[in-house]
Design an enzyme around this catalytic site. Sequence first.
Site, short mmCIF file in Angstrom:
data_model
loop_
_atom_site.label_atom_id
_atom_site.label_comp_id
_atom_site.label_asym_id
_atom_site.label_seq_id
_atom_site.Cartn_x
_atom_site.Cartn_y
_atom_site.Cartn_z
N GLY A 25 0.88 -1.17 0.00
CA GLY A 25 0.00 0.00 0.00
C GLY A 25 0.92 1.22 0.00
CB SER A 26 0.30 4.86 -0.16
OG SER A 26 -0.60 4.78 0.95
CD GLU A 28 2.38 -0.84 3.25
OE1 GLU A 28 1.58 -0.83 2.29
OE2 GLU A 28 2.14 -0.31 4.33
CD GLU A 47 -3.64 -7.46 2.26
OE1 GLU A 47 -4.71 -8.06 2.01
OE2 GLU A 47 -3.40 -6.30 1.86
CG HIS A 70 -1.87 -0.76 3.03
ND1 HIS A 70 -0.93 0.24 3.18
CD2 HIS A 70 -3.01 -0.15 2.65
CE1 HIS A 70 -1.48 1.40 2.89
NE2 HIS A 70 -2.75 1.20 2.59
CG HIS A 281 -11.72 -30.11 16.74
ND1 HIS A 281 -11.24 -30.02 15.45
CD2 HIS A 281 -12.78 -29.29 16.77
CE1 HIS A 281 -11.97 -29.19 14.75
NE2 HIS A 281 -12.91 -28.72 15.52
N GLY A 401 -6.62 -24.61 12.42
CA GLY A 401 -7.80 -25.00 11.64
C GLY A 401 -8.38 -23.85 10.84
C1 LIG Z 1 -11.28 -19.13 8.03
C2 LIG Z 1 -12.25 -20.25 8.34
N1 LIG Z 1 -13.55 -20.09 8.03
C3 LIG Z 1 -14.44 -21.08 8.29
C4 LIG Z 1 -14.05 -22.26 8.91
C5 LIG Z 1 -15.08 -23.30 9.25
N2 LIG Z 1 -14.90 -24.56 8.49
C6 LIG Z 1 -15.37 -24.77 7.22
C7 LIG Z 1 -16.09 -23.72 6.42
C8 LIG Z 1 -15.14 -26.05 6.73
C9 LIG Z 1 -15.54 -26.70 5.44
C10 LIG Z 1 -14.33 -27.02 4.58
O1 LIG Z 1 -14.82 -27.65 3.42
P1 LIG Z 1 -13.82 -28.32 2.39
O2 LIG Z 1 -14.57 -28.47 1.11
O3 LIG Z 1 -12.57 -27.58 2.32
O4 LIG Z 1 -13.48 -29.74 2.99
P2 LIG Z 1 -14.44 -30.96 3.29
O5 LIG Z 1 -15.53 -30.97 2.25
O6 LIG Z 1 -13.57 -32.17 3.18
O7 LIG Z 1 -14.99 -30.74 4.67
S1 LIG Z 1 -14.27 -26.92 7.93
C11 LIG Z 1 -14.27 -25.64 9.04
O8 LIG Z 1 -13.76 -25.67 10.19
C12 LIG Z 1 -12.67 -22.37 9.24
N3 LIG Z 1 -12.19 -23.50 9.86
N4 LIG Z 1 -11.79 -21.38 8.94
#
Ligand SMILES: Cc1ncc(Cn2c(C)c(CCOP(=O)(O)OP(=O)(O)O)sc2=O)c(N)n1
Length: 526
Positions: A25-26, A28, A47, A70, A281, A401
């Site tokens: 961005g500007s 930087e 980003e 930025h 989890h 995750g």
């Molecule tokens: C940034 C972000 N947004 C949303 C999620 C929630 N989330 C989401 C939206 C998933 C679905 C991923 O689907 P995929 O097609 O990549 O894989 P599968 O079909 O094998 O589950 S798994 C999960 O934890 C997350 N973990 N991180």
Amino acid sequence: AATNREATYELLRRRGMTKVFGNPGSNELQFLKDFPEDFHYILGLHEGAVMAMADGYAQASGEIPLVSLHSAAGTGTSMGVLANTVQSKSPVVVLSGQQLRDMVGQEIMVSSAHAAQLPQPLTKFSAEPLSANDVVRTMAQAIHLAGLHPKGPAHVSIPHDDWDRPVDENTDLTISRTVQDATSLAPGQLQELTDLLDRAVSPVLVLGPEVDATHANEAAVALSERLGAPAWIAPSPARCPFPTNHPNFAGLLPANVADISSLLSQHDLVLVVGAPVFRYHHDKPGRYLGEGTRLIHVSQDPEEIARAPFGDAYLAPVADTLSALAEAVQVRSDTTVPARSIPAPGTDQPGRMHPDTVFRAIQEIGPDDVIHVVESTSTAESFWSHVELSTQGSFYSAAAGGLGFGLPAAVGIQLAQPGRRVVAEIGDGSANFGITGLWSAARHQLPVVFVIFRNETYGALVNFGRRLDTLGTPPFDLPGIDFVAIAKGYGVRAESATNEAELRAALTRAFNAQEPVLIEAFTYFE
Ligand SMILES: Cc1ncc(Cn2c(C)c(CCOP(=O)(O)OP(=O)(O)O)sc2=O)c(N)n1
Ligand SMILES: [Ca+2]
């Protein structure tokens, strides 16, 4: 060095930090002006992709990359991936550009009024120097903290008019200083741990990402073989600390209290190394551990140790402790580890493959030391059943995750490891969170093999719906995303595969290519 800019580049050069991942961005431009010939700038289109490429590079190279972002919106956009970076303890320095020092208070355009607070708590350190005279020392503090255990992302925000300011007489002392980790187990502590392991009737190892991050996989194998102890991978793994084709490999611990407790309570001593206790989890409550079992936790992260709810802990270097114990414990030859049961592979449907088919094909066609970057949330069991990981640094996934890490991180990892091939196994949902990484792969001709698992749904959410009994939600299907067209749009050669024969042919072509290739594998979710 006469100015803050020149002194900072000299500081970065001395620390081997010549890779800059960025989106400008500007604010930087003053830092990037007269960009030194011996530095390498990798442009990302978003980003999140910039952060993921840098995070992957940091984990796979052992260097500390600089990330130039930025102010405000730019830094904010990186924070989805930064949630993973802080969890995987990746050493990265994030430098965000700030507006004119005297006008930030008025909150003029592209100023970040609370720059130091913005990325907290996703950074190990975050600061904006109170004066232009403190720029170089603040950068040095961030660099040293990022690289000292527990490693992690450090953030500095610098007003752009600071860069041309002259440095003072002490700056060269700051630039030239070095710092290093020197902790190790005291002899008495090593003897204590050795005695505990020698007296245990049936010890078991639980290994975490820090074992792989500190290149201690071989020491873990030596200790497991000497003890005849099964080795489990700690739940929710972001790296692979033990060869999955080793007879002592017991598998992944399931990510819930009750199942971990019943598995580990079959032993009288549990040694957890380089992992938090534990990254649960799924919610399946129970007593953390059976009465007759004792848990010992070795970690080099005081916060990880302090927040664990049970177990006796030693703050000690992971690699040194594993190698010292592998030398010190008695050799046991009377124990063998039961073989892991691998489920029979699933069968394909017309026009769609079972994920097992895809992973088995990658396993057989890819090189033995291929690096897997995985972000395909409903296929984890299939991956760990059918893919063999034996070399250090063979597996990376989003440590918190947070989706949007995998696809661009694979680009950063391929840049860090030109001698090995990288395959990114990405869900058709996750792919969208970091899709612009394809452009950077094409731009820098990094030969990543991107395999998209096109099951046209958020499979993990369907699984959670079943597990949490939250049926009746709005549908989370993803029909009609044409990844071949998208890949071509970003300059990456791509093809679809609807059956095993097409997939194997496409994988063979991809692994023989010296350019990035995307394969859209039609799979189904059950
Ligand atoms: C940034 C972000 N947004 C949303 C999620 C929630 N989330 C989401 C939206 C998933 C679905 C991923 O689907 P995929 O097609 O990549 O894989 P599968 O079909 O094998 O589950 S798994 C999960 O934890 C997350 N973990 N991180
Ligand atoms: Ca999917």
